[in-house]
Write an enzyme that holds these catalytic residues in place. Structure first.
Site, PDB file in Angstrom:
ATOM      1  N   ASN A   9      -2.332  -3.548   0.509  1.00 49.23           N
ATOM      2  CA  ASN A   9      -1.182  -2.792  -0.054  1.00 49.23           C
ATOM      3  C   ASN A   9      -0.393  -2.776   1.271  1.00 49.23           C
ATOM      4  O   ASN A   9      -0.678  -1.830   2.052  1.00 49.23           O
ATOM      5  CB  ASN A   9      -1.583  -1.575  -0.685  1.00 49.23           C
ATOM      6  CG  ASN A   9      -0.115  -0.934  -0.865  1.00 49.23           C
ATOM      7  OD1 ASN A   9       0.938  -1.359  -0.837  1.00 49.23           O
ATOM      8  ND2 ASN A   9      -0.472   0.310  -1.463  1.00 49.23           N
ATOM      9  N   TRP A  10       0.620  -3.602   1.477  1.00 49.88           N
ATOM     10  CA  TRP A  10       1.394  -3.478   2.872  1.00 49.88           C
ATOM     11  C   TRP A  10       2.334  -2.311   2.758  1.00 49.88           C
ATOM     12  O   TRP A  10       2.640  -2.139   3.791  1.00 49.88           O
ATOM     13  CB  TRP A  10       1.963  -4.649   2.854  1.00 49.88           C
ATOM     14  CG  TRP A  10       1.542  -5.974   3.250  1.00 49.88           C
ATOM     15  CD1 TRP A  10       0.060  -6.183   3.560  1.00 49.88           C
ATOM     16  CD2 TRP A  10       1.726  -7.286   3.309  1.00 49.88           C
ATOM     17  NE1 TRP A  10      -0.365  -7.449   3.472  1.00 49.88           N
ATOM     18  CE2 TRP A  10       0.767  -8.267   3.436  1.00 49.88           C
ATOM     19  CE3 TRP A  10       2.956  -7.967   3.241  1.00 49.88           C
ATOM     20  CZ2 TRP A  10       0.775  -9.343   3.961  1.00 49.88           C
ATOM     21  CZ3 TRP A  10       3.231  -9.125   3.558  1.00 49.88           C
ATOM     22  CH2 TRP A  10       2.202 -10.114   3.733  1.00 49.88           C
ATOM     23  N   LYS A  11       2.627  -1.740   1.722  1.00 49.85           N
ATOM     24  CA  LYS A  11       3.581  -0.739   1.443  1.00 49.85           C
ATOM     25  C   LYS A  11       4.914  -1.193   2.208  1.00 49.85           C
ATOM     26  O   LYS A  11       5.046  -2.441   1.922  1.00 49.85           O
ATOM     27  CB  LYS A  11       3.087   0.620   2.335  1.00 49.85           C
ATOM     28  CG  LYS A  11       1.671   0.871   1.805  1.00 49.85           C
ATOM     29  CD  LYS A  11       1.070   2.211   2.342  1.00 49.85           C
ATOM     30  CE  LYS A  11      -0.349   2.487   1.629  1.00 49.85           C
ATOM     31  NZ  LYS A  11      -0.658   3.728   1.644  1.00 49.85           N
ATOM     32  N   HIS A  93       0.923   4.207  -7.611  1.00 45.83           N
ATOM     33  CA  HIS A  93       0.411   4.574  -6.206  1.00 45.83           C
ATOM     34  C   HIS A  93       0.868   6.027  -5.966  1.00 45.83           C
ATOM     35  O   HIS A  93       1.933   6.368  -6.537  1.00 45.83           O
ATOM     36  CB  HIS A  93       0.928   3.802  -5.433  1.00 45.83           C
ATOM     37  CG  HIS A  93       0.231   4.057  -3.985  1.00 45.83           C
ATOM     38  ND1 HIS A  93       0.672   4.881  -3.093  1.00 45.83           N
ATOM     39  CD2 HIS A  93      -0.838   3.142  -3.219  1.00 45.83           C
ATOM     40  CE1 HIS A  93      -0.182   4.623  -2.093  1.00 45.83           C
ATOM     41  NE2 HIS A  93      -0.953   4.095  -2.415  1.00 45.83           N
ATOM     42  N   GLU A  95       2.131   7.414  -3.711  1.00 42.77           N
ATOM     43  CA  GLU A  95       3.466   7.538  -2.947  1.00 42.77           C
ATOM     44  C   GLU A  95       4.257   7.372  -4.015  1.00 42.77           C
ATOM     45  O   GLU A  95       5.417   8.208  -3.772  1.00 42.77           O
ATOM     46  CB  GLU A  95       3.631   6.623  -1.551  1.00 42.77           C
ATOM     47  CG  GLU A  95       2.317   6.880  -0.618  1.00 42.77           C
ATOM     48  CD  GLU A  95       1.750   5.718   0.122  1.00 42.77           C
ATOM     49  OE1 GLU A  95       2.261   4.573   0.190  1.00 42.77           O
ATOM     50  OE2 GLU A  95       0.876   5.695   0.934  1.00 42.77           O
ATOM     51  N   GLU A 165      -7.858   6.329  -5.834  1.00 46.84           N
ATOM     52  CA  GLU A 165      -7.399   6.392  -4.436  1.00 46.84           C
ATOM     53  C   GLU A 165      -7.358   8.270  -4.318  1.00 46.84           C
ATOM     54  O   GLU A 165      -6.232   8.509  -4.817  1.00 46.84           O
ATOM     55  CB  GLU A 165      -6.176   6.052  -4.314  1.00 46.84           C
ATOM     56  CG  GLU A 165      -6.128   4.251  -4.397  1.00 46.84           C
ATOM     57  CD  GLU A 165      -5.179   3.644  -3.326  1.00 46.84           C
ATOM     58  OE1 GLU A 165      -5.379   2.961  -2.521  1.00 46.84           O
ATOM     59  OE2 GLU A 165      -3.754   3.912  -3.786  1.00 46.84           O
ATOM     60  N   GLY A 171      -4.278   6.912   4.082  1.00 51.76           N
ATOM     61  CA  GLY A 171      -3.715   6.815   5.327  1.00 51.76           C
ATOM     62  C   GLY A 171      -4.142   8.052   6.102  1.00 51.76           C
ATOM     63  O   GLY A 171      -3.492   8.273   7.234  1.00 51.76           O
ATOM     64  N   SER A 211      -8.297   4.661   2.991  1.00 51.94           N
ATOM     65  CA  SER A 211      -8.960   4.309   4.444  1.00 51.94           C
ATOM     66  C   SER A 211     -10.127   3.732   4.445  1.00 51.94           C
ATOM     67  O   SER A 211     -11.179   3.927   5.198  1.00 51.94           O
ATOM     68  CB  SER A 211      -9.201   5.859   5.297  1.00 51.94           C
ATOM     69  OG  SER A 211      -7.868   6.701   5.319  1.00 51.94           O
ATOM     70  N   GLY A 232      -4.812  -0.099   2.453  1.00 55.49           N
ATOM     71  CA  GLY A 232      -3.437  -0.336   3.076  1.00 55.49           C
ATOM     72  C   GLY A 232      -3.592  -0.596   4.476  1.00 55.49           C
ATOM     73  O   GLY A 232      -3.478  -1.676   4.781  1.00 55.49           O
ATOM     74  N   GLY A 233      -3.780   0.351   5.242  1.00 55.76           N
ATOM     75  CA  GLY A 233      -3.866   0.220   6.794  1.00 55.76           C
ATOM     76  C   GLY A 233      -4.603  -1.091   7.207  1.00 55.76           C
ATOM     77  O   GLY A 233      -4.031  -1.825   7.902  1.00 55.76           O
TER      78      GLY A 233
HETATM   79  P1  PGA Z   1      -5.101   3.204   3.263  1.00 57.13           P
HETATM   80  O1  PGA Z   1      -4.109   2.982   2.149  1.00 57.13           O
HETATM   81  O2  PGA Z   1      -6.137   2.282   3.061  1.00 57.13           O
HETATM   82  O3  PGA Z   1      -3.853   3.207   4.547  1.00 57.13           O
HETATM   83  O4  PGA Z   1      -5.709   4.497   3.121  1.00 57.13           O
HETATM   84  C1  PGA Z   1      -4.506   2.571   0.723  1.00 57.13           C
HETATM   85  C2  PGA Z   1      -3.449   2.659  -0.177  1.00 57.13           C
HETATM   86  O5  PGA Z   1      -2.611   3.737  -0.221  1.00 57.13           O
HETATM   87  O6  PGA Z   1      -3.312   2.017  -0.978  1.00 57.13           O
END
Ligand code: PGA
Length: 248
Positions: A9-11, A93, A95, A165, A171, A211, A232-233
């Protein structure tokens, strides 16, 4: 049987050129490896068509509109996403829920439109830190699933991928322990079995997100109810993403 999936997930990261170059680099790095999971990358909308047409990687949008079409300036419909060749859409998500006010009712509409357009929703659920501290995390997750998904027929529910999640782990560098993640994944599967049946529950892929990285993927993916990750990251660099994929 359910699939193992590692989805990035590049966001809101990478411009078009960076994204296309990343996808090519990732595909080349994976060529010849015996993968034990499907690999998906969740890109901003503008990358979808280019990456879907130039690679064989699975491609996911990170959102779609809750309306089919019409006067909704700035929105991207599920039909538009499908027309790019993308096969997945990340929905719900945290966010999106937190910063863009996406409620269970809105997400329910998005899921229906995604399914109607042949997309596989990767549906995100998870509790906040406060909710876990109050010991209501199971109820929170159950309500998210019930409100957005449990009006689906068993046939349609079978097309959904769930991503658990925990919001406190996204994050933050804080990962749920494999025990915490397994416990929640087993609970989600039990909840699905109670609503539908054991077969539907056994066939549902439930990914862990928050994470997850090359250092903890192996332990997480070894848990019986964890079928992959939403990353994500660690999905933003090929060198960091591959060890997650190789966690299987
Ligand atoms: P993260 O993000 O791996 O950076 O914690 C995961 C996500 O939000 O899908």
């Amino acid at each position: 049987m359910r699939k193992n999936i590692v989805a990035g997930n590049w966001k809101m990261n990478k411009n078009l050129q960076e994204g296309v170059a990343f996808a090519k680099e990732l595909e080349a790095a994976l060529a010849g490896k015996e993968l034990k999971c499907d690999v998906v990358i969740g890109t901003p909308f503008i990358h979808l068509a280019s990456i879907a047409s130039s690679t064989k990687l699975g491609v996911a949008a990170q959102n779609c509109a809750d309306k089919a079409s019409g006067a909704y300036t700035g929105e991207i419909s599920a039909a538009m996403v499908a027309s790019t060749g993308a096969k997945y859409v990340i929905l719900g998500h945290s966010e999106r829920r937190t910063y863009y006010g996406e409620t269970d009712a809105i997400l329910k509409e998005k899921v229906l439109l995604a399914l109607a357009n042949g997309l596989t929703p990767i549906f995100c659920i998870g509790e906040t830190k406060e909710e876990r501290e109050k010991n209501i995390h199971f109820d929170v997750v159950k309500t998210q699933v019930e409100k957005a998904l449990f009006d689906l027929s068993a046939e349609d529910f079978a097309k959904i991928v769930i991503a658990y999640e925990p919001v406190w782990a996204i994050g933050t560098g804080l990962t749920a322990t494999s025990e915490q993640a397994q416990e929640m994944h087993a609970y989600i599967r039990k909840t699905i079995a109670a609503k539908y049946n054991n077969e539907v529950a056994d066939n549902t892929s439930i990914l862990y997100g928050g994470s997850a990285n090359g250092g903890n993927a192996k332990e997480l993916f070894a848990c019986p109810d964890i079928d992959g990750g939403l990353i994500g990251g660690a999905s933003l660099d090929v060198e960091k993403f591959i060890p997650v994929i190789e966690g299987f």
